[in-house]
Design an enzyme around this catalytic site. Structure first.
Site, PDB file in Angstrom:
ATOM      1  N   LYS A  13     -24.137  -6.565  46.509  1.00 60.78           N
ATOM      2  CA  LYS A  13     -23.698  -7.491  45.446  1.00 60.78           C
ATOM      3  C   LYS A  13     -24.557  -7.346  44.199  1.00 60.78           C
ATOM      4  O   LYS A  13     -24.052  -7.322  43.091  1.00 60.78           O
ATOM      5  CB  LYS A  13     -23.853  -8.969  45.879  1.00 60.78           C
ATOM      6  CG  LYS A  13     -23.054  -9.406  47.044  1.00 60.78           C
ATOM      7  CD  LYS A  13     -23.209 -10.917  47.257  1.00 60.78           C
ATOM      8  CE  LYS A  13     -24.607 -11.360  47.638  1.00 60.78           C
ATOM      9  NZ  LYS A  13     -25.068 -10.961  48.953  1.00 60.78           N
ATOM     10  N   ARG A  88     -23.703 -20.460  48.639  1.00 58.05           N
ATOM     11  CA  ARG A  88     -23.857 -19.911  49.994  1.00 58.05           C
ATOM     12  C   ARG A  88     -23.446 -20.917  51.064  1.00 58.05           C
ATOM     13  O   ARG A  88     -23.508 -20.597  52.235  1.00 58.05           O
ATOM     14  CB  ARG A  88     -25.316 -19.547  50.210  1.00 58.05           C
ATOM     15  CG  ARG A  88     -25.622 -18.056  50.088  1.00 58.05           C
ATOM     16  CD  ARG A  88     -27.103 -17.939  50.234  1.00 58.05           C
ATOM     17  NE  ARG A  88     -27.634 -16.709  50.667  1.00 58.05           N
ATOM     18  CZ  ARG A  88     -28.160 -15.791  49.869  1.00 58.05           C
ATOM     19  NH1 ARG A  88     -28.078 -15.899  48.576  1.00 58.05           N
ATOM     20  NH2 ARG A  88     -28.748 -14.735  50.389  1.00 58.05           N
ATOM     21  N   ARG A 127     -34.209  -0.673  51.249  1.00 54.74           N
ATOM     22  CA  ARG A 127     -34.316  -1.294  49.921  1.00 54.74           C
ATOM     23  C   ARG A 127     -35.794  -1.459  49.521  1.00 54.74           C
ATOM     24  O   ARG A 127     -36.610  -1.901  50.329  1.00 54.74           O
ATOM     25  CB  ARG A 127     -33.643  -2.664  50.013  1.00 54.74           C
ATOM     26  CG  ARG A 127     -33.427  -3.375  48.728  1.00 54.74           C
ATOM     27  CD  ARG A 127     -32.216  -4.252  48.816  1.00 54.74           C
ATOM     28  NE  ARG A 127     -32.438  -5.471  49.590  1.00 54.74           N
ATOM     29  CZ  ARG A 127     -31.514  -6.428  49.691  1.00 54.74           C
ATOM     30  NH1 ARG A 127     -30.359  -6.308  49.074  1.00 54.74           N
ATOM     31  NH2 ARG A 127     -31.747  -7.496  50.403  1.00 54.74           N
ATOM     32  N   ARG A 160     -39.246  -6.225  50.207  1.00 49.48           N
ATOM     33  CA  ARG A 160     -39.192  -7.691  50.222  1.00 49.48           C
ATOM     34  C   ARG A 160     -39.591  -8.181  51.602  1.00 49.48           C
ATOM     35  O   ARG A 160     -39.160  -7.610  52.594  1.00 49.48           O
ATOM     36  CB  ARG A 160     -37.756  -8.152  49.919  1.00 49.48           C
ATOM     37  CG  ARG A 160     -37.471  -8.341  48.457  1.00 49.48           C
ATOM     38  CD  ARG A 160     -36.006  -8.529  48.201  1.00 49.48           C
ATOM     39  NE  ARG A 160     -35.384  -9.572  49.016  1.00 49.48           N
ATOM     40  CZ  ARG A 160     -34.119  -9.969  48.875  1.00 49.48           C
ATOM     41  NH1 ARG A 160     -33.364  -9.412  47.946  1.00 49.48           N
ATOM     42  NH2 ARG A 160     -33.617 -10.907  49.625  1.00 49.48           N
ATOM     43  N   ARG A 171     -31.051 -13.429  58.914  1.00 49.22           N
ATOM     44  CA  ARG A 171     -30.283 -13.650  57.677  1.00 49.22           C
ATOM     45  C   ARG A 171     -28.794 -13.371  57.899  1.00 49.22           C
ATOM     46  O   ARG A 171     -27.939 -14.072  57.357  1.00 49.22           O
ATOM     47  CB  ARG A 171     -30.842 -12.781  56.543  1.00 49.22           C
ATOM     48  CG  ARG A 171     -32.213 -13.286  56.083  1.00 49.22           C
ATOM     49  CD  ARG A 171     -32.912 -12.280  55.191  1.00 49.22           C
ATOM     50  NE  ARG A 171     -32.216 -12.024  53.964  1.00 49.22           N
ATOM     51  CZ  ARG A 171     -32.314 -10.888  53.275  1.00 49.22           C
ATOM     52  NH1 ARG A 171     -33.055  -9.901  53.709  1.00 49.22           N
ATOM     53  NH2 ARG A 171     -31.653 -10.752  52.148  1.00 49.22           N
TER      54      ARG A 171
END
Ligand code: AMP
Length: 216
Positions: A13, A88, A127, A160, A171
């Site tokens: 996203k 969310r 990532r 992260r 998550r």
């Protein structure tokens, strides 16, 4: 024009949002980025939020809704906003609707990015972010030319804390439990489209841009 990008963590996203805001001159509002900035600045909101974020849980609705209401009261949001990672929960979607009603604005489209868990885990685990300038990289799909260093500013690339494998599954579970229903909320409102986000980035972007340009 106001857009909402929905979808599980790691679906891309943020990458698509960056392309769309540049093409359509919108403001990119990511609650994840706002919260990470608050953590970095050491504010009370940031310190409270960090416990939830590190555990892969959602920050409570009242905190996130307040941050969004405050952000939307700023003048630069009048040109149009792309929401990335918000809402969310159904409670957040209702709060955004109420705030937009008060402001006389509306959501023009909701794009829901979907991909199987195996794709999400691969995208998340590679990532990396520059600790200095926040530039985004991926070890496999978008590596820095300088290896472990940012090829824009030379800063060190970091993972992260909530992208570590032990937090990722949590998550994804939270997404299925709390966030997947938000798509249904917008489907009923008639502003909703699903995007097949397991395809290569360029294919997704051209699909998204065609849809978004039709709204103008
Ligand atoms: P993201 O960068 O969107 O993946 O968000 C990172 C983390 O920030 C999430 O796992 C949550 O802990 C928190 N967060 C971001 N956006 C929200 C939101 N809209 N509601 C609750 N928590 C959020």
């Amino acid at each position: 024009m106001n857009l909402v990008f929905l979808g599980p963590p790691g679906v891309g996203k943020g990458t698509q949002a960056a392309l769309v805001v540049a093409a359509m001159r919108l403001l990119h509002v990511s609650t994840g980025d706002i919260l990470r900035a608050a953590v970095k600045a050491g504010t009370k909101t940031g310190l409270d939020a960090k416990t939830y974020m590190d555990a892969g849980k959602l920050v409570p609705d009242d905190v996130v809704n307040r941050l969004i209401r405050e952000r939307l009261s700023e003048k630069d949001t009048e040109k149009g906003v792309l929401f990335d990672g918000y809402p969310r929960t159904i409670g957040q979607a209702q709060s955004l609707d109420a705030t937009f009603r008060e402001l006389g604005r509306k959501i023009d489209a909701v794009l829901d990015f979907q991909a199987p868990d195996a794709v999400l885990v691969e995208r998340i685990s590679g990532r990396r972010t520059c600790g200095k300038c926040n530039a985004a990289f991926h070890l496999k799909f978008a590596p820095s030319k300088k290896g472990e260093m940012c090829d824009k500013c030379g800063g060190a690339l970091v993972q992260r804390s909530d992208d570590r494998p032990e937090t990722v599954q949590q998550r994804l579970n939270v997404y299925r439990k709390d966030t997947a229903g938000v798509g249904e909320y917008y489907r009923k409102a008639g502003t909703y489209a699903e995007i097949a986000a397991w395809r290569p980035i360029e294919q997704i972007s051209s699909d998204v841009l065609v849809r978004v340009k039709k709204l103008r």
